[in-house]
Design an enzyme around this catalytic site. Structure first.
Site, PDB file in Angstrom:
ATOM      1  N   LYS B  77       0.856  -1.193   0.000  1.00 16.04           N
ATOM      2  CA  LYS B  77       0.000   0.000   0.000  1.00 16.04           C
ATOM      3  C   LYS B  77       0.895   1.247   0.000  1.00 16.04           C
ATOM      4  O   LYS B  77       1.920   1.270   0.692  1.00 16.04           O
ATOM      5  CB  LYS B  77      -0.909  -0.015   1.239  1.00 16.04           C
ATOM      6  CG  LYS B  77      -1.949   1.105   1.265  1.00 16.04           C
ATOM      7  CD  LYS B  77      -2.900   0.975   2.476  1.00 16.04           C
ATOM      8  CE  LYS B  77      -3.918   2.114   2.531  1.00 16.04           C
ATOM      9  NZ  LYS B  77      -4.843   2.003   3.681  1.00 16.04           N
ATOM     10  N   SER B 152      -9.915   2.414   2.953  1.00 13.34           N
ATOM     11  CA  SER B 152      -8.978   3.108   2.099  1.00 13.34           C
ATOM     12  C   SER B 152      -8.012   2.199   1.332  1.00 13.34           C
ATOM     13  O   SER B 152      -7.397   2.661   0.371  1.00 13.34           O
ATOM     14  CB  SER B 152      -8.152   4.076   2.948  1.00 13.34           C
ATOM     15  OG  SER B 152      -7.320   3.369   3.842  1.00 13.34           O
ATOM     16  N   SER B 176     -10.321   0.030   7.090  1.00 11.00           N
ATOM     17  CA  SER B 176      -9.681   0.182   5.780  1.00 11.00           C
ATOM     18  C   SER B 176      -9.036  -1.074   5.205  1.00 11.00           C
ATOM     19  O   SER B 176      -8.660  -1.092   4.034  1.00 11.00           O
ATOM     20  CB  SER B 176      -8.634   1.291   5.820  1.00 11.00           C
ATOM     21  OG  SER B 176      -9.265   2.548   5.804  1.00 11.00           O
TER      22      SER B 176
END
Lengths: 477, 485
Positions: B77, B152, B176
């Site tokens: 990420k 997210s 998330s």
């Protein structure tokens, strides 16, 4: 109207740790800009603070030294504001739960009166960097070497009533933090700085007047001047029908005036909240005991002991204990010479004078305590007079060896042989028949003249007591 | 082909010499090149570094000192700082930020010899539940390109769901990892707060952020956790506790396990179509011998409002360092300092980030602090206490991960509150600092449904075991979105 001055001080003492309070970078003074700022100090995305336990120990030591409450549970908080030399956009400090709470210190004024000054709190925080405004073609340079340097902010109660008291308090803290070895006290390098909150009120009034905060006053002299000039300004302002506004003021030493930096209305809302990146600092009794064990004899205790043990006056004991190294120097010289009062006079006199003249610390004194004691012994046993001792001391300072070597090499040994002194006395009387006659006729003031002539003839080495005695005997005979 | 294999399978093939890491890495790089334009799941593809890492991994495998993840490709990420690589956090603010250091999680993957294919797309500074707030554009859900992948960690979820990477890292502040895992049919684990180091993970809300794995199976998550978890002296909030082998207890029997169903997770807001597969999962656990217990988390309704005080408060401070002074976006020709701040931040941050900075700044302001921040902290304690009581009765808590399946892009972006409510079942877990998982459990409205499992502190092994047992009986986790088979 009679006015009363009310002063509270906020002192920032830089802690003598090896590294920063939340990173491993060095805190050494004077490095090239930004060479001592690591990723954490730069506030890069993703970095996290890790508390330097040495800074905690030093703060606890301070708390114990002033008999304050060292908090078993203290919390770091973020003080949020934007400034280019504040990399994270917040300063990590302590707000609601500081590490040290409610202590006090006794100050002594020049007239000998003593007064207790309350210490509200002392908390740990990180220093910011520096903004450099010169030499950047209209831009501002940022040096983050200082960012993250550990500070102990020591906040007093508004207990001081004059600039003299404020300076006495500041000196006391200055001496203490060096005694307990948590701060080098170097004011020129900014290791010890002070903000003063100053207000005035009509004598007898209970409520405080509106205060102004004087920022970053970096010498004892300036603290005194800044406070006095600010007090003058406030009284004049009020007497002319004006009112003091709460604001931050900067002291300009060149113009000897204070001027407004920002008013309360412009003051930031710092939005303090507990820093979620750091755990609360939890200290237990066992830990505090180990810290307590490292405390040296503190200045007040030492001063009382010097009065008791060495028969010094309170003033002399106070001067000698202001600085721990000086106190240690004195004590060693006193013990080795077994002449404490003489040692005190020499340490406060010649030793201090030459140190000042050469801008040296006592730790760098060319004449060790042992050497001084050796010389004091020669004064005590009449080998040399006090006057000759100054010559011996200067020779030792210049590296000519210890007292005995100097006395021997320079032939400074005092003349105590009474036949030698008698010969000198006779010679001087014979050479000055007119004065001798006047003396015998009653002009006794001429005694000094004869002593002077004899000392001169002996190159200062004749024992003054014996000379006096012999002269009286001969002239009145 | 390789893209349909799990991480565990690829690991076994590498160890057996059936494929080299360089071949595997090139395969996935080619697949990203061919397919990612459809879903926009990567911000950066680090081809050169990946192939260099793969070559080194092959040497290590040949030398016989490889670990389970050596040579295995995965995606990181973009919230993690990676030395020499842009670490943007999905924001224009950090579009030009090349990190000079590695996050601890990144170092751990490097030490393990895993191969980073690239950095995945995400909501800007991890603020969002749909991946629509990214500066690099929205990510599309591989199951339906009109729908959001969740957020997210939406880029990580979409990349793994589309088989562009066998696994990815995520971070979870309010859901998330779990919510996008749920919306994209993946297995995702948010560990106990403090289990995985936050050092080098760009902070959103420090007291809530936690990194974790996203993959197809619980077993793969266990392998990733073996690398990610552990105490880090650079993170004062990481916890000094031994890291177990998370694969060791995968096969423990479920018989006798007490599963709690909080009634608050099955109430009005839950789409009945989403409830169906959850009920089927409950029935299956019963068959496996689990005991189902009705419980209550009475304060869970407070979790969204509490979260939207605490998280913005922390982020308003955390994002202050993005000031245009030392790194990141700086406006053109600033007139003075105030102009520099205002325009750099005004231009660098997107709408949702600004909204949260404003909310947080307000909540911390003099005069409001007690009413908002302090109050929220007190309620946070009550929410934690609910879980504490629940875990006196049960071993794990089960419910839906999200009240709905993936929604259409643009559907909620104009209505922040309805967006915030899509995390209503996940947020309480972050507030309490507990570990939580999302596990593929079926479909509703032709879109994936995730089953949420919540464990007691440091019981990640138990959660992985409970999820693994379910995956031995079901094949939801094997299903691949059409067009990406």
């Amino acid at each position: 109207m009679q006015w009363e001055v009310v002063i509270g001080l906020e002192i920032h003492a830089q802690l003598m740790t090896n590294s920063k309070i939340f990173s491993g970078a060095s805190i050494a003074y004077g490095a090239e800009p930004n060479t001592q700022a690591c990723a954490v100090d730069l506030g890069l995305p993703g970095v996290l603070p890790v508390l330097n336990t040495e800074a905690v120990r030093m703060a606890a030591k301070f708390g114990l030294a002033i008999g304050a409450n060292v908090s078993r549970h203290s919390v770091f908080a973020r003080k949020n504001y934007f400034y280019p030399d504040l990399p994270k956009g917040y300063q990590i400090s302590q707000m609601e739960l500081p590490i040290v709470e409610t202590g006090q210190l006794e100050i002594e004024l020049k007239d000998g009166t003593k007064k207790l000054i309350g210490v509200t709190r002392a908390h740990l925080e990180e220093d910011a960097g520096k903004s450099l405004h010169e030499d950047y073609h209209g831009m501002t340079g940022i040096d983050l070497n200082r960012a993250g340097t550990p500070l102990l902010e020591i906040v007093s109660e508004p207990d001081m009533r004059s600039a003299e008291e404020a300076v006495a308090y500041m000196r006391k803290i200055h001496s203490l933090v060096q005694y307990i070895e948590i701060c080098d006290g170097n004011m020129a390098e900014g290791s010890f700085r002070c903000d003063a909150n100053v207000s005035v009120r009509p004598k007898g009034q209970q409520e405080y007047g509106t205060r102004a905060e004087l920022k970053n006053i970096n010498s004892f002299k300036f603290v005194e001047k800044a406070i006095n000039i600010e007090v003058e300004r406030q009284i004049e302002l009020i007497e002319d029908g004006g009112t003091v506004v709460q604001e931050t003021r900067l002291y300009d030493a060149d113009k000897n005036e204070t001027r407004s930096m920002r008013s309360k209305e412009e003051a930031n809302d710092y939005r303090y909240f507990p820093d979620p990146d750091l755990l609360p600092v939890v200290l237990d009794d066992a830990y505090l005991e180990t810290v307590k064990a490292t405390l040296p004899e503190l200045p007040d205790v030492k001063r009382d002991r010097f009065i008791q043990e060495y028969g010094l006056s309170s003033v002399d004991a106070g001067i000698l204990t202001m600085n721990r190294s000086l106190a240690d120097y004195f004590e060693k010289a006193a013990e080795l010479s077994a002449a404490a009062k003489l040692a005190a006079n020499w340490v406060m006199g010649e030793v201090s004078a030459l140190l000042n003249k050469n801008d040296l610390e006592i730790s760098a004194c060319p004449v060790s305590a042992e050497m001084l004691a050796g010389m004091l012994k020669r004064i005590e046993d009449n080998t040399i007079s006090g006057k000759i001792a100054k010559e011996v001391f200067e020779a030792m300072w210049s590296g000519d060896g210890d007292a005995d070597a100097v006395i021997d090499k320079k032939g400074l040994k005092q003349i105590t042989d009474s036949s030698a002194i008698e010969a000198l006395v006779d010679e001087v009387i014979a050479n000055n028949p007119a004065q001798a006659a006047e003396f015998k006729a009653g002009k006794e003031q001429l005694m000094g003249f004869f002593v002077g002539q004899i000392m001169k003839a002996s190159k200062g080495k004749a024992n003054p007591g014996q000379v006096n005695q012999m002269l009286k005997q001969k002239l009145s005979g | 082909m390789y893209h349909n294999k799990t991480l565990a399978e690829l690991s076994a093939m590498l160890q057996a010499g059936e494929v080299s890491s360089v071949e595997l890495t090139q395969y996935f790089l080619d697949r990203i090149k061919a397919k990612d334009s459809e879903i926009n799941s990567f911000i950066s593809v680090t081809e050169e570094q990946a192939l260099a890492q793969a070559k080194a991994a092959d040497e290590r495998i040949a030398a016989g000192n490889a670990g389970a993840l050596t040579g295995v490709p995965f995606a990181q990420k973009d919230i993690f700082c990676t030395e020499g690589v842009r670490s943007s956090c999905g924001s224009k603010m950090l579009d030009n930020f090349i990190s000079p250091y590695d996050a601890t999680v990144v170092s751990k993957f490097n030490t393990a010899g895993a191969v980073m294919l690239g950095k995945t797309n995400m909501d800007e500074f991890a603020m969002g539940s749909s991946n629509e707030t990214s500066f690099y554009g929205a990510v599309k859900n591989p199951w339906d390109l009109k729908k959001v992948p969740g957020g997210s960690s939406g880029g990580s979820a979409a990349a793994v769901a589309a088989r562009l990477a066998p696994a990815a890292t995520g971070t979870d502040t309010g859901g998330s990892i779990r919510q996008p895992a749920s919306l994209c049919n993946l297995t995702g684990l948010k560990p106990t707060y403090g289990r995985v180091s936050r050092y080098g993970m760009i902070a959103f809300a420090s007291s809530l952020d936690q990194a974790g794995p996203m993959a197809r199976t619980a077993q793969d998550c266990a392998l990733l956790m073996n690398v990610m978890a552990g105490f880090d002296e650079k993170d004062s909030t990481s916890i000094e506790k031994e890291v177990p082998d998370y694969t060791a207890e995968l096969n423990q029997p479920i018989k006798g396990l007490k599963i709690g169903l909080p009634k608050e997770f099955f109430g009005d807001g839950l789409d009945p179509e989403v409830a169906k597969p959850i009920q089927e999962a409950i029935a299956l656990y019963k068959e496996m011998g689990a005991e189902i217990v009705d419980i209550s988390l009475p304060n869970s309704a407070l979790s969204v409002p509490v979260y939207y005080v605490v998280a913005p408060a922390e982020c308003s401070s955390n994002l202050s360092r993005m000031d245009g002074v030392r790194f990141g976006h700086r406006c053109e020709e600033p007139k003075d300092l105030e102009d520099l701040y205002k325009r750099s931040r005004g231009e660098g941050f997107g709408e949702e980030v600004k909204r949260r900075i404003l909310i947080g700044t307000y909540a911390l302001s003099a005069g409001y602090y007690d009413a908002y921040y302090i109050k929220a902290q007190k309620l946070r304690r009550l929410i934690s206490d609910d879980f504490k009581k629940a875990f006196e009765q049960v071993d794990v808590i089960l419910g839906p991960t999200s009240p709905n399946v993936a929604f259409n892009m643009g559907e909620k972006s104009q209505d922040p509150v309805s967006m915030y409510l899509s995390d209503i079942y996940t947020i309480a877990v972050n507030l309490a600092g507990l570990p939580g998982m999302s596990v593929p459990a079926g479909f509703a409205h032709d879109m994936p449904v995730g089953l949420q499992l919540i464990g007691n502190y440091f019981e990640e092994s138990r959660l992985l075991n409970v999820a693994h047992a379910y995956q031995q009986q079901t094949d939801w986790h094997d299903l691949c979105p059409p067009g990406f088979e």
